[in-house]
Design an enzyme around this catalytic site. Structure first.
Site, PDB file in Angstrom:
ATOM      1  N   HIS A 142     -61.933  44.457  26.668  1.00 62.61           N
ATOM      2  CA  HIS A 142     -60.879  45.002  27.535  1.00 62.61           C
ATOM      3  C   HIS A 142     -61.364  46.225  28.305  1.00 62.61           C
ATOM      4  CE1 HIS A 142     -59.666  48.428  24.879  1.00 62.61           C
ATOM      5  NE2 HIS A 142     -59.963  47.615  23.898  1.00 62.61           N
ATOM      6  N   ASP A 144     -59.273  48.723  29.715  1.00 65.27           N
ATOM      7  CA  ASP A 144     -58.490  49.959  29.614  1.00 65.27           C
ATOM      8  C   ASP A 144     -58.850  50.771  28.381  1.00 65.27           C
ATOM      9  OD1 ASP A 144     -57.271  47.921  28.042  1.00 65.27           O
ATOM     10  OD2 ASP A 144     -55.409  49.072  27.966  1.00 65.27           O
ATOM     11  N   ASP A 175     -64.553  51.902  22.245  1.00 72.15           N
ATOM     12  CA  ASP A 175     -63.381  51.050  22.467  1.00 72.15           C
ATOM     13  C   ASP A 175     -62.988  51.056  23.942  1.00 72.15           C
ATOM     14  OD1 ASP A 175     -61.038  49.598  22.106  1.00 72.15           O
ATOM     15  OD2 ASP A 175     -59.896  51.310  21.386  1.00 72.15           O
ATOM     16  N   GLU A 209     -54.990  46.079  27.087  1.00 74.37           N
ATOM     17  CA  GLU A 209     -55.019  45.828  25.642  1.00 74.37           C
ATOM     18  C   GLU A 209     -54.413  46.978  24.863  1.00 74.37           C
ATOM     19  OE1 GLU A 209     -56.819  45.965  21.515  1.00 74.37           O
ATOM     20  OE2 GLU A 209     -56.861  47.429  23.146  1.00 74.37           O
ATOM     21  N   GLU A 210     -54.644  48.203  25.327  1.00 72.07           N
ATOM     22  CA  GLU A 210     -54.166  49.368  24.587  1.00 72.07           C
ATOM     23  C   GLU A 210     -52.645  49.485  24.582  1.00 72.07           C
ATOM     24  OE1 GLU A 210     -56.015  50.812  22.698  1.00 72.07           O
ATOM     25  OE2 GLU A 210     -58.063  50.863  23.460  1.00 72.07           O
ATOM     26  N   ASP A 236     -64.057  38.983  19.692  1.00 74.35           N
ATOM     27  CA  ASP A 236     -63.485  40.178  20.291  1.00 74.35           C
ATOM     28  C   ASP A 236     -64.016  41.406  19.552  1.00 74.35           C
ATOM     29  OD1 ASP A 236     -61.915  41.809  21.886  1.00 74.35           O
ATOM     30  OD2 ASP A 236     -60.024  41.306  20.907  1.00 74.35           O
ATOM     31  N   HIS A 482     -60.236  56.289  19.133  1.00 68.70           N
ATOM     32  CA  HIS A 482     -58.954  56.806  19.631  1.00 68.70           C
ATOM     33  C   HIS A 482     -58.792  58.301  19.356  1.00 68.70           C
ATOM     34  CE1 HIS A 482     -56.402  52.891  20.191  1.00 68.70           C
ATOM     35  NE2 HIS A 482     -57.639  52.757  20.639  1.00 68.70           N
TER      36      HIS A 482
END
Length: 522
Positions: A142, A144, A175, A209-210, A236, A482
């Site tokens: 992903h 984003d 990520d 995705e986030e 993934d 994150h």
């Protein structure tokens, strides 16, 4: 009957009971010892004869290294932030589109590849294979990222891609821009070397995705369903290579996610007529709701360790532990309840033991002298693989145990199906082989993701979804995910490119070899 005769019978009975217990104990101990000494579920296809393929090798010289790192840094500098389901940085998403077309010109111009934009910002690539009878697979990533601010304590600005001691710092380095750029960089290099795959495959790059992937991944899935696509497997992001993270484990472990925990957000609310604080009732909305929250925290969901895929994880790793952990982990059929009690003591391992309950929001009151008419709380649950969403909600309601507390499900879904990880599992074995070819000393094991990814949207297209990228995590690195100071080493990013370069070629075999297993079943 005389007293002595009766005592003799009692003594004889006790003797039989004691002997039975001793024999049973001895038998169990023998079984446990044999299993401890012989269990190694990792051997499997490593001893088998794999189909011969003429894989192209990738030599990364200084020029190529400089090129791939420059491309990656440029991707990190674009702040493709998703703030909410309704708000994202669309300007950055368009800039990222332009970047991909600029740095991977062969991918976008090759006659083997069909590219299309989905929902304006997501990308879907179809790489045509020479043998249409081979079932295709899909690589997923992903674009984003979550928000990041330098004021939170970053050592480098979060969108600077600054190098510090051999690491590239920035939001998205883990990520999920390292797998994303790694996949496309690997494909670019393969195409430049004249590679044409035997097995066709898709690359899906979602843009939200986030914030659950409802626009990106879900629309990509809709497109694939309309075309009748079925996939051999999906790969993934998710789990990683853990080095020194698991206490007592000898050497690093690559955990390949074979499932994800379920999810639920539940709203609790209590309403009553407001009043003045000078004449309070015996119970207020806040008091009633606080008591309900306390019951939820005092009465966690049942201990379920050993009833889900976490059992496979520990059995795969058992032979890499010393005694007594090797003894216990090789025999979870006997010791799962004991190990579950140990694991539940720490938050990071308690997540493998049960459905977790976290009160994340609590709102009530508007003025210091007014009894509030409404109190609300939100609870987030991560559902263990052996439970369903409905089972958890029933237990939740029973624990709250107060009809004055209104319970509403905001959103939620069941745990994801458990993907195969045995010797006949094409996707798992190909990923495992690719890891071991690169990192021979690593132990590969199936694992479970306690977070959720875009891959859950693809469950109708395949029965096997795997969540893994060869990102190396050392102690403390998981908190960067994150969090602040997200980073990846230059060497590790280079390894990601090589991993996908090899993986794509390894997928070209027609079928797996016949297994040579050393698994001992009880």
């Amino acid at each position: 009957m005389t007293d002595s005769g009766q005592k003799f019978k009692i003594f004889k009975f006790l003797k039989i009971v004691i002997c039975s217990i001793l024999i049973t104990t001895l038998l169990l101990f023998t079984i446990v010892c044999i299993r401890t000494l012989s269990l190694d579920v990792n051997v499997g296809l490593q001893l088998a004869r794999w189909e011969k393929t003429k894989n192209i090798s990738l030599v990364i010289d200084d020029h190529r290294r400089e090129e791939l790192l420059a491309n990656f840094k440029e991707a990190i500098r674009i702040p493709t932030v998703s703030f909410s389901e309704k708000e994202s940085n669309t300007t950055a998403l368009l800039e990222f589109d332009r970047l991909l077309r600029k740095v991977f010109p062969t991918v976008f111009s090759s006659s083997l590849i069909r590219h299309e934009l989905v929902a304006n910002y997501s990308h879907l690539f179809w790489v045509q294979g020479s043998q249409p009878d081979l079932v295709p697979y899909l690589l997923l990533a992903h674009i984003d990222v979550v928000p990041a601010s330098e004021s939170d304590g970053w050592e480098a600005p979060p969108f600077s891609a600054k190098e510090i001691d051999g690491f590239i710092y920035g939001r998205g380095t883990i990520d999920d821009k390292s797998p994303l750029m790694g996949i496309l960089q690997a494909l670019e290099y393969l195409l430049l070397k004249g590679y044409a795959p035997r097995r066709g495959f898709y690359i899906s790059l979602g843009h939200d995705e986030e914030v659950s992937g409802y626009k990106g991944a879900m629309n990509i899935v809709r497109v694939l369903k309309q075309r009748g696509v079925q996939l051999s497997f999906v790969l993934d992001e998710g789990l990683a290579v853990l080095d020194g993270v698991i206490s007592g484990l000898e050497g690093p472990a690559a955990l390949i996610g074979i499932s994800e925990k379920g999810w639920a957000t539940v709203k609790l609310s209590v309403s009553m007529i407001p009043g003045h604080s000078s004449m309070p009732p015996s119970e207020t909305t806040i008091g009633i709701l606080a008591a309900a929250v306390k019951r939820l925290e005092d009465n966690p969901m049942p201990r379920l360790f050993g009833h889900g895929p976490e059992r496979e994880t520990f059995e795969h790793l058992a032979h890499k532990f010393g005694l007594p952990m090797k003894f216990i982990m090789s025999n979870l059929w006997l010791f799962a309840p004991l190990l579950g009690r140990v694991l539940e003591r720490k938050p990071e391992t308690n997540a493998f033991v049960r459905t977790t309950t976290a009160v994340t929001m609590f709102n009530a009151g508007v003025k210091v002298n007014i009894i509030p008419s409404l109190a609300e709380a939100y609870v987030n649950l991560r559902i263990h693989s052996s439970q369903s969403l409905q089972e958890v909600l029933d237990l939740f309601q029973s624990t709250v145990g107060d009809q004055r507390v209104k319970i509403e499900l905001v959103d939620g879904f069941d745990p994801l199906p458990v993907s195969s990880a045995d010797e006949k599992s094409f996707g798992f074995q190909i990923i495992k082989k690719t890891v071991l070819d690169m990192f021979p000393t690593v132990t590969v094991a199936p694992g479970i993701c306690i977070g959720n990814t875009d891959s859950r949207h693809f469950k109708d297209l395949t029965k096997d979804i795997y969540r893994f990228a060869p990102v190396w995590f050392k102690p403390g690195d998981a908190q960067r995910f994150h969090g602040i100071n997200e980073r990846i080493s230059k060497k590790n990013y280079e390894e990601l490119v090589v991993f996908y370069f090899s993986l794509i070629q390894n997928c070209d075999i027609q079928k797996l070899p016949e297994p040579h297993s050393s698994v001992h079943e009880l």
